[in-house]
Design an enzyme around this catalytic site. Structure first.
Site, PDB file in Angstrom:
ATOM      1  N   PHE A   8     -12.143  -7.059  13.218  1.00 43.72           N
ATOM      2  CA  PHE A   8     -11.014  -7.554  12.432  1.00 43.72           C
ATOM      3  C   PHE A   8     -10.603  -6.505  11.394  1.00 43.72           C
ATOM      4  CE2 PHE A   8      -9.432  -9.920   8.668  1.00 43.72           C
ATOM      5  CZ  PHE A   8      -8.217 -10.309   9.226  1.00 43.72           C
ATOM      6  N   GLN A   9      -9.323  -6.234  11.320  1.00 46.03           N
ATOM      7  CA  GLN A   9      -8.756  -5.246  10.401  1.00 46.03           C
ATOM      8  C   GLN A   9      -9.397  -3.867  10.563  1.00 46.03           C
ATOM      9  OE1 GLN A   9      -8.550  -6.982   6.386  1.00 46.03           O
ATOM     10  NE2 GLN A   9      -6.482  -7.683   6.898  1.00 46.03           N
ATOM     11  N   MET A  33      24.274   9.166   3.323  1.00 49.76           N
ATOM     12  CA  MET A  33      24.186  10.473   3.961  1.00 49.76           C
ATOM     13  C   MET A  33      24.427  10.354   5.465  1.00 49.76           C
ATOM     14  SD  MET A  33      23.958  13.638   3.471  1.00 49.76           S
ATOM     15  CE  MET A  33      23.098  14.295   2.040  1.00 49.76           C
ATOM     16  N   GLU A  75       0.824  -1.219   0.000  1.00 45.64           N
ATOM     17  CA  GLU A  75       0.000   0.000   0.000  1.00 45.64           C
ATOM     18  C   GLU A  75       0.855   1.265   0.000  1.00 45.64           C
ATOM     19  OE1 GLU A  75      -0.638  -2.587   1.970  1.00 45.64           O
ATOM     20  OE2 GLU A  75      -2.753  -3.143   1.736  1.00 45.64           O
ATOM     21  N   LYS A  94     -17.771  -0.699   4.958  1.00 41.34           N
ATOM     22  CA  LYS A  94     -18.204  -1.712   3.999  1.00 41.34           C
ATOM     23  C   LYS A  94     -19.689  -1.598   3.658  1.00 41.34           C
ATOM     24  CE  LYS A  94     -18.090  -6.476   2.777  1.00 41.34           C
ATOM     25  NZ  LYS A  94     -17.439  -7.751   2.877  1.00 41.34           N
TER      26      LYS A  94
END
Lengths: 163, 577
Positions: B112-113, B477, B50, B162
């Site tokens: 969940f999630q 760096m 993602e 959802k």
């Protein structure tokens, strides 16, 4: 410098956390905050008291204005205004002190809103100075509980002061 | 006719003119992905992470000027976007990110999630929404695109439970969008613009400092006209590179921590500093009290919060840079006929002397590849006509120093947040937005491993993105700082022993892998890479690990207190003797 800032916002969920997040995310402190609906239920007004250098306050008001849900921001420092705060204080004075406590409440135009066997709950409304003067005087009698609403403010009609 | 929330969403995207979406599916966005399955006009680019999706959308937005769009699932899908959203937010890049959310009834139940992504992204979005009612969906999408792309642009997130995408409703596209509490100032105040014109007319040693705002507002033409008309030398912030032609005689390149000697010196000696679309970031100003201390500072920006945030400002002009510059030039032309050439000649000559005194250089070595040499060769081989993405660190600074950007939207880099792993997915986004352009990510061996999985995305979509890995085996760096300020104690910056064979990695994914270990191999490798038109290419340039980015302003110092390459300095001293 201490500032009282009034913020007109869309009355939507999450707006309060956007505003408080703006303060906390930058390490600015909110001294008091009061929120309520306006006559238009779609709009709420928040009154925030905060302290900071001029540049910090300028940044705060700009950042507030930048939030999408903020409609208007007013810093009352430059504006002649009336401000009020209400406190409820539950005192438990000794029996012999009761008359003095009642007298004090009266002097400060307070109201006894509840009384128990040993306690009085006093409501006081006023400006900051008056509130703190009352607290100083009532403290020695034994404060059991104490709550304050936070300041609210409105500009006086037609008396806008210059900067 | 009632259609599903997912269908409404897709209709909205089409109305907004979206062609490409970057995303990753998951449980609560199944309805949306199901609608996308049959969709012909909208292409979903499946990334492999993602974070890659958001950076790709960001690169797409930066290269094209359009709003970048991404769709991810709830919970981990959503939290994986946070770095990308914060990257876009710091650099004012317009994105609309859709995250799935658990059904409204379950929100707050640790389902969940589930993640409170609206809460998590509140400080790093321009605005965000949780759609609780399908009836608000179209309006919300409309507002999100409007907010993301107007004013000072930025990312907007929409959280979609959802049941909202699965539910049914009528589709009503709001014809116009107006948000009473959101009214950016597009035109500069007339009085302020007059003052600004007077300031320019009266200044003897002006400098323009152009930032990302010039590119975002599409004001390159106006900036060039103003600089050429009033004969003002121009320096750019990292975000401003390409906003003014890098090869222009008036260009002084980048300023700041790794800016050019002449840009930093000119700023410090100027009597008027015009900050245009900049926020005076600490990487640019160094010690703020000592920054441009002889100059009056003018700041032109659409965002009032940018003004006076970091440095004192004598003249603020709030407005869209393009409009303000146009009005400013007009006003300037109305002021008494100035002989600008005569007025500025001493100052411009001085700037030229500084340019000659200490140009940007590095020591070429015929035995080992210098990273600067690679960047220079990329510039040569592409004739400057490429979109360059960078990661963060040395690769980013050398790309800023040794490639001259003549056009806006050709240098894509995470300037504000400094996100390693940005460049490669951003290059994928840029290549989709600009299929005919050469897109090259200049990376380090550390950064490329932060989103290396996107090789799959580039391969499957036949995107000829080139990645030039300046492989020095270190987090360069950080190693540079350790060498200069931490007694060469290279704590956890050595990567070489754990690095994969980048050529084999590329090949394993079905991409092309090339390697150069000697300077004479650099050009052939680049040319070979440019021939590949249907696959990504990894170019592993094994470079001198000791090479450091110079000049350098140490943290907390004034920007004219630069350190240079000591060896080179010694040589120079000897030559003088």
């Amino acid at each position: 410098m201490r500032h009282t800032i009034s913020v007109l916002v869309e009355n939507k969920f999450g707006v309060l956390s956007r505003i408080s997040g703006l303060f906390s995310g930058r390490g600015y402190n909110i001294e008091s905050l009061s929120v309520g609906e306006t006559i238009d239920p779609a709009v709420s007004i928040m009154t925030i008291v905060t302290t900071g250098e001029d540049l910090v306050i300028e940044q705060i008001t700009k950042q507030l204005n930048k939030l999408i849900d903020v409609i208007k921001v007013v810093d009352f420092l430059e504006i002649d205004h009336v401000e009020r705060e209400m406190i409820l204080v539950k005192v438990a004075p000794r029996k012999e002190d009761k008359p003095e406590v009642l007298q004090l409440a009266e002097i400060f135009r307070g109201r006894i809103v509840d009384s128990g066997q040993t306690t009085y709950t006093i409501e006081i409304t006023g400006e900051e100075k008056k509130i703190s003067a009352f607290i100083d005087l009532i403290k020695p009698f034994g404060i059991k509980e104490f709550v304050r609403t936070g300041k609210v403010a409105l500009a006086r009609e037609g008396t806008r002061k210059g900067k | 006719m009632k259609i599903s929330g997912a269908e409404i969403l897709v209709e909205c995207l089409k109305k907004e003119g979206v062609k490409h979406i970057f995303g990753y599916p998951g449980g609560v966005v199944l309805n949306i992905f199901d609608v996308l399955y049959d969709e012909k006009d909208l292409q979903l680019i499946l990334t492999r992470h993602e974070q890659g999706a958001i950076h790709a959308a960001d690169g797409y937005a930066r290269a094209s000027g359009k709003v970048g769009v991404a769709i991810v699932t709830s919970g981990p899908g959503a939290t994986n976007t946070v770095t990308g959203i914060a990257t876009a937010s710091m650099d004012s890049i317009p994105l609309v990110v859709f995250s799935g959310q658990v059904p409204t009834l379950l929100i707050g139940n640790d389902a969940f999630q589930e993640a409170d992504i609206v809460g998590i992204t509140r400080p790093c979005t321009k605005h965000n929404y949780l759609v609780k009612d399908i009836k608000d969906l179209a309006q919300t999408v409309r507002e999100a695109f409007y907010i993301a792309s107007t004013g000072r642009p930025g990312p907007v997130l929409i959280d979609l439970p959802k049941d909202v995408t699965a539910g049914m409703s009528d589709f009503v596209w709001p014809q116009e969008v107006k948000i009473r509490s959101y009214n950016p100032t597009y035109h500069g105040n007339k009085y302020m613009i007059n003052q600004a014109a007077q300031m320019i007319a009266h200044s003897k040693k002006p400098v323009i400092m152009a930032g990302g705002g010039v590119i975002l507002s599409g004001a390159s033409k106006e900036l060039r006209e103003l600089a050429e008309f009033a004969k003002i030398p121009v320096t750019m912030t990292l975000m401003g590179l390409g906003g003014f032609p890098g090869t222009h005689k008036l260009s002084m390149g980048m300023l700041g921590m790794h800016g050019t000697y002449y840009a930093n010196t000119a700023v410090q000696n100027s009597d008027l500093l015009m900050g245009i679309g900049v926020r005076f970031d600490d990487r640019v100003t160094g010690k703020t009290e000592a920054f441009a201390s002889h100059a009056k500072i003018m700041q032109i920006d659409i965002d009032p919060t940018s003004i006076k945030k970091n440095v004192r400002v004598d003249l603020p002009v709030v407005g869209d840079v393009k409009n303000v510059l146009r009005d400013l030039l007009k006003t300037l032309k109305e002021i008494k006929e100035q002989q600008w050439g005569a007025v500025r000649s001493a100052w411009l000559k001085q700037v030229e002397r500084w340019k000659e005194e200490r140009p940007l250089t590095y020591r070429f070595d015929k035995n080992i590849i210098k990273p600067e040499f690679v960047v220079e060769k990329i510039y040569e081989v592409t004739k400057g006509e490429a979109i360059i993405c960078t990661e963060v660190g040395q690769n980013q600074m050398w790309s800023a120093q040794f490639f001259k950007y003549d056009h806006p939207r050709r240098f894509l880099s995470s300037g504000g947040l400094g996100t390693m792993g940005y460049g490669f997915p951003a290059a994928i986004g840029a290549q989709l937005a600009c299929p005919d352009k050469i897109v090259i990510d200049i990376a380090g061996d550390g950064s490329i491993q932060m989103n290396i999985q996107e090789l799959a995305t580039a391969v499957i979509n036949k995107l000829p993105v080139k990645v030039a890995i300046l492989n020095n085996g270190y987090l360069g760096m950080v190693r540079q700082w350790q060498e200069l300020f931490f007694k060469e104690r290279y704590s956890h910056t050595h990567l070489e022993s754990g690095n994969p064979d980048f050529v084999k990695v590329a090949e394993a994914y079905g991409a092309v892998g090339l390697r150069a270990t000697k300077p004479e191999e650099v050009e052939p490798v680049l040319k070979e890479a440019l021939k590949v038109k249907n696959r990504p290419v990894f170019m592993d340039f094994v470079v001198d690990w000791k090479e450091k980015v110079f000049p350098m302003v140490p943290a907390g110092a004034a920007i004219d207190q630069m350190i240079f390459d000591e060896e080179k300095e010694e040589k120079k001293l000897k030559a003088v003797k």
